[in-house]
Design an enzyme around this catalytic site. Structure first.
Site, short mmCIF file in Angstrom:
data_model
loop_
_atom_site.label_atom_id
_atom_site.label_comp_id
_atom_site.label_asym_id
_atom_site.label_seq_id
_atom_site.Cartn_x
_atom_site.Cartn_y
_atom_site.Cartn_z
N ASN A 10 0.87 -1.18 0.00
CA ASN A 10 0.00 0.00 0.00
C ASN A 10 0.91 1.22 0.00
O ASN A 10 1.50 1.56 1.02
CB ASN A 10 -0.89 -0.04 1.25
CG ASN A 10 -1.73 1.22 1.39
OD1 ASN A 10 -1.77 2.06 0.50
ND2 ASN A 10 -2.40 1.35 2.53
N TRP A 11 1.01 1.85 -1.15
CA TRP A 11 1.95 2.98 -1.28
C TRP A 11 1.42 4.24 -0.58
O TRP A 11 2.15 5.21 -0.42
CB TRP A 11 2.23 3.27 -2.75
CG TRP A 11 2.95 2.18 -3.49
CD1 TRP A 11 3.35 0.96 -2.99
CD2 TRP A 11 3.39 2.20 -4.87
NE1 TRP A 11 3.99 0.23 -3.95
CE2 TRP A 11 4.02 0.96 -5.12
CE3 TRP A 11 3.28 3.12 -5.90
CZ2 TRP A 11 4.56 0.63 -6.37
CZ3 TRP A 11 3.81 2.81 -7.15
CH2 TRP A 11 4.45 1.58 -7.37
N LYS A 12 0.15 4.23 -0.21
CA LYS A 12 -0.47 5.40 0.44
C LYS A 12 -0.23 6.65 -0.42
O LYS A 12 -0.19 6.55 -1.64
CB LYS A 12 0.03 5.56 1.88
CG LYS A 12 -0.14 4.25 2.68
CD LYS A 12 0.06 4.42 4.15
CE LYS A 12 -0.12 3.07 4.85
NZ LYS A 12 -0.02 3.16 6.30
N HIS A 96 -9.44 1.23 5.05
CA HIS A 96 -8.14 1.39 5.69
C HIS A 96 -8.27 2.29 6.93
O HIS A 96 -9.07 3.21 6.94
CB HIS A 96 -7.12 1.99 4.71
CG HIS A 96 -5.73 1.90 5.25
ND1 HIS A 96 -5.22 2.83 6.12
CD2 HIS A 96 -4.76 0.96 5.08
CE1 HIS A 96 -3.98 2.46 6.47
NE2 HIS A 96 -3.69 1.34 5.84
N GLU A 98 -6.56 4.63 7.98
CA GLU A 98 -6.39 6.08 7.75
C GLU A 98 -7.65 6.70 7.17
O GLU A 98 -7.95 7.87 7.41
CB GLU A 98 -5.16 6.30 6.85
CG GLU A 98 -3.88 6.09 7.63
CD GLU A 98 -2.79 5.32 6.91
OE1 GLU A 98 -2.77 5.32 5.67
OE2 GLU A 98 -1.94 4.72 7.61
N GLU A 168 -5.07 -4.86 10.65
CA GLU A 168 -4.03 -3.86 10.85
C GLU A 168 -4.29 -3.10 12.15
O GLU A 168 -5.06 -2.13 12.16
CB GLU A 168 -4.02 -2.85 9.69
CG GLU A 168 -3.81 -3.47 8.33
CD GLU A 168 -3.27 -2.46 7.32
OE1 GLU A 168 -2.16 -2.68 6.85
OE2 GLU A 168 -3.94 -1.45 7.05
N GLY A 174 2.77 2.30 10.81
CA GLY A 174 3.71 3.42 10.65
C GLY A 174 4.45 3.80 11.92
O GLY A 174 5.08 4.85 11.99
N SER A 214 3.73 -2.10 10.31
CA SER A 214 5.19 -2.16 10.49
C SER A 214 5.80 -3.51 10.10
O SER A 214 6.74 -3.99 10.75
CB SER A 214 5.57 -1.79 11.93
OG SER A 214 5.17 -0.45 12.22
N GLY A 235 2.97 -1.05 4.25
CA GLY A 235 3.01 0.38 3.92
C GLY A 235 4.44 0.81 3.62
O GLY A 235 4.96 0.58 2.53
P1 13P Z 1 3.19 0.41 7.65
O1 13P Z 1 3.69 -0.88 7.02
O2 13P Z 1 3.91 1.63 7.14
O3 13P Z 1 3.13 0.30 9.14
O4 13P Z 1 1.67 0.58 7.15
C1 13P Z 1 0.79 -0.48 7.26
C2 13P Z 1 -0.43 -0.17 6.50
O5 13P Z 1 -1.22 0.69 6.91
C3 13P Z 1 -0.68 -0.87 5.24
O6 13P Z 1 -1.96 -0.62 4.76
#
Ligand code: 13P
Length: 252
Positions: A10-12, A96, A98, A168, A174, A214, A235
């Site tokens: 997930n490149w966000k 998600h 976020e 998640e 993150g 993470s 992420g």
């Molecule tokens: P991180 O791997 O940066 O913790 O993010 C996880 C995530 O939200 C994937 O959708």
């Protein structure tokens, strides 16, 4: 019951056009013909077309990070499932954390998107997970149970089988703090039991549940080794080809 591992990046809201295409090309070179594990990348909307061209002919699939529940019309800023299919998406991330916690998406809105994604022929990656204070007050299972029940509302068993659940924990996203493999496995097993309760055991046996939060090359193998962890939603560590490939190799 053997389920094929599924690892998605997930490149966000990261990369730019050149960097995203370069990342996709590097992944094609390294893992583009991998058969043992399903791999996907989920770039920002505006780069989907170019990334799709970079992935063409490889075994790496593409997903979007969100979609809307209408086909077209006066919905400024929104993107439909048909549009995502049009540019080569197979998957779509929905719910998600976020989007739940920063943008404020409700369980009901996410369910509408789930139903529409399936109707559009997209495969949802449906995210669930508790906040730190929810875990600390012993409410993890209450929260994920509510999220799963609401997310799958009105979805047939045949369609539910097309969904990947991504557990998640919000406190692990993150932050560099990964859930221990035992903490993750405990929730994954409980979510699988919940799917059996809502549908039946045969669906629970095949549905894939990814872990996210993470994940990095150094902890991927142990997480992916757990009996109810069927992949990862990655992420930060999906933004560098070497890191993401290291995670994928942890599943081999
Ligand atoms: P991180 O791997 O940066 O913790 O993010 C996880 C995530 O939200 C994937 O959708």
């Amino acid at each position: 019951m053997s389920r094929k591992l599924f690892i998605a990046g997930n490149w966000k809201m990261n990369t730019n056009l050149a960097g995203g295409v370069e990342l996709a090309k590097a992944l094609v070179k390294e893992v583009g013909s991998l058969k043992e594990i399903d791999v996907a990348v989920c770039p920002p909307f505006v780069y989907l077309g170019e990334v799709s061209r970079a992935l063409a002919g490889s075994g790496i699939a593409m997903g979007a990070q969100d979609m809307f529940y209408e086909n077209n019309g006066a919905f400024t800023g929104e993107i439909s499932g048909e549009m995502l299919k049009d540019v080569g998406c197979k998957y779509v991330i929905l719910g998600h954390s976020e989007r739940r916690h920063v943008i404020g998406e409700s369980d009901e809105l996410i369910n509408r998107k789930m139903v529409k994604a399936l109707a559009d022929g997209l495969l949802p990656i449906f995210c669930i997970g508790e906040l730190l204070e929810e875990r600390n007050s012993g409410r993890t299972m209450d929260v994920v149970t509510r999220q799963v029940k609401a997310g799958f509302e009105g979805i047939s068993a045949a369609d539910a089988a097309k969904i990947t659940i991504a557990y998640e924990p919000v406190w692990a996203i993150g932050t560099g703090v990964t859930a221990t493999s035992a903490q993750a496995q405990e929730v994954h097993a409980a979510v699988r039991a919940l799917v059996a309760e809502i549908y039946d055991k045969s669906l629970a046996d095949v549905i894939r549940i990814q872990y996210g939060g993470s994940v990095k090359a150094s902890n991927a193998a142990e997480l992916l080794n757990q009996p109810d962890i069927d992949g990862a939603l990655v992420g930060g560590a999906s933004l560098k080809a070497a890191d993401f490939v290291g995670i994928i190799k942890g599943g081999l």
